[in-house]
Design a protein around this motif. Structure first.
Motif, short mmCIF file in Angstrom:
data_model
loop_
_atom_site.label_atom_id
_atom_site.label_comp_id
_atom_site.label_asym_id
_atom_site.label_seq_id
_atom_site.Cartn_x
_atom_site.Cartn_y
_atom_site.Cartn_z
N VAL A 54 35.12 34.99 54.36
CA VAL A 54 35.94 35.46 53.25
C VAL A 54 37.32 34.81 53.39
CG1 VAL A 54 37.14 37.51 52.35
CG2 VAL A 54 34.74 37.66 53.00
N PHE A 103 30.62 44.38 45.53
CA PHE A 103 30.45 43.17 44.71
C PHE A 103 29.07 43.10 44.08
CE2 PHE A 103 34.11 41.53 47.19
CZ PHE A 103 34.94 41.28 46.10
N THR A 156 26.96 37.59 49.87
CA THR A 156 27.68 38.07 48.70
C THR A 156 29.18 37.85 48.86
OG1 THR A 156 26.00 39.74 48.29
CG2 THR A 156 28.13 40.12 47.28
N LEU A 157 29.68 37.95 50.07
CA LEU A 157 31.11 37.85 50.34
C LEU A 157 31.60 36.43 50.60
CD1 LEU A 157 31.52 40.95 52.66
CD2 LEU A 157 32.11 40.75 50.25
N ARG A 158 30.71 35.55 51.01
CA ARG A 158 31.11 34.20 51.39
C ARG A 158 31.91 33.54 50.26
NH1 ARG A 158 26.31 32.34 52.89
NH2 ARG A 158 26.64 33.20 54.96
N ASP A 194 39.57 38.10 44.41
CA ASP A 194 38.38 38.68 43.78
C ASP A 194 38.25 40.17 44.03
OD1 ASP A 194 37.35 36.07 42.97
OD2 ASP A 194 36.97 35.76 45.10
N GLY A 195 38.94 40.68 45.02
CA GLY A 195 38.84 42.08 45.39
C GLY A 195 39.94 42.41 46.37
N ARG A 254 34.56 34.60 48.84
CA ARG A 254 35.38 35.53 48.05
C ARG A 254 36.81 35.53 48.60
NH1 ARG A 254 32.86 38.34 43.57
NH2 ARG A 254 30.67 38.46 44.08
N ARG A 255 37.73 35.88 47.73
CA ARG A 255 39.13 35.99 48.11
C ARG A 255 39.50 37.48 48.06
NH1 ARG A 255 40.88 32.67 43.25
NH2 ARG A 255 39.27 34.08 42.56
N ILE A 256 39.83 38.02 49.22
CA ILE A 256 40.10 39.46 49.34
C ILE A 256 41.56 39.68 49.74
CG2 ILE A 256 39.50 41.62 50.51
CD1 ILE A 256 37.23 40.52 48.78
#
Length: 129
Positions: free
Chosen positions: A35, A124, A7-9, A59-60, A11-13
């Motif tokens: 991430v 997410f 789910t996190l792969r 993204d978060g 993503r931009r945090i």
């Protein structure tokens, strides 16, 4: 944890943490899950500027509650207004948080990689539901 990692792969945090060592640990945990870490940034003003000028660049976010003596609630408010998921990383208990955020996801310090990634995965997954 495999589901959370997937789910996190990619993503931009945004990492908002004023303690250099904790920011590095958070970044390492997230990078291990593939991430893309934005930041870290260590002040309310810097984080707000990022949220207000380039909210599409992440993204978060993960927010330390206390940044050099200032609370990160204005950043949390700006993220919430833009429907950007975030969680708090804090040593504060639930009851020490501003009432508006007492039920918001938070990862208590000290935290570990499994807990952090699991919480982000749920955040997410809930966002996608």
């Amino acid at each position: 944890m495999p589901g959370e990692s997937a789910t996190l792969r990619g993503r931009r945090i945004l990492v908002v943490e004023d303690d250099y060592l904790l920011a590095q640990i958070l970044s390492d945990f997230l990078e291990d899950a593939e991430v893309n870490v934005i930041g870290p940034v260590g002040s309310v003003d810097e984080a707000l500027a990022m949220v207000e000028t380039a909210p599409e660049s992440f993204d978060g976010a993960i927010l330390d509650v206390n940044l050099h003596g200032s609370k990160s609630y204005p950043v949390a408010d700006a993220l919430a207004a833009r429907s950007i998921p975030f969680l708090f990383a804090t040593g504060y208990s639930r009851n020490a948080l501003d009432e508006r955020y007492r039920d918001h996801p938070r990862c208590e310090k000290p935290f570990d990689q499994v807990t952090l990634l699991s919480m982000f995965g749920r955040l997410f997954n809930n966002d996608a539901a």
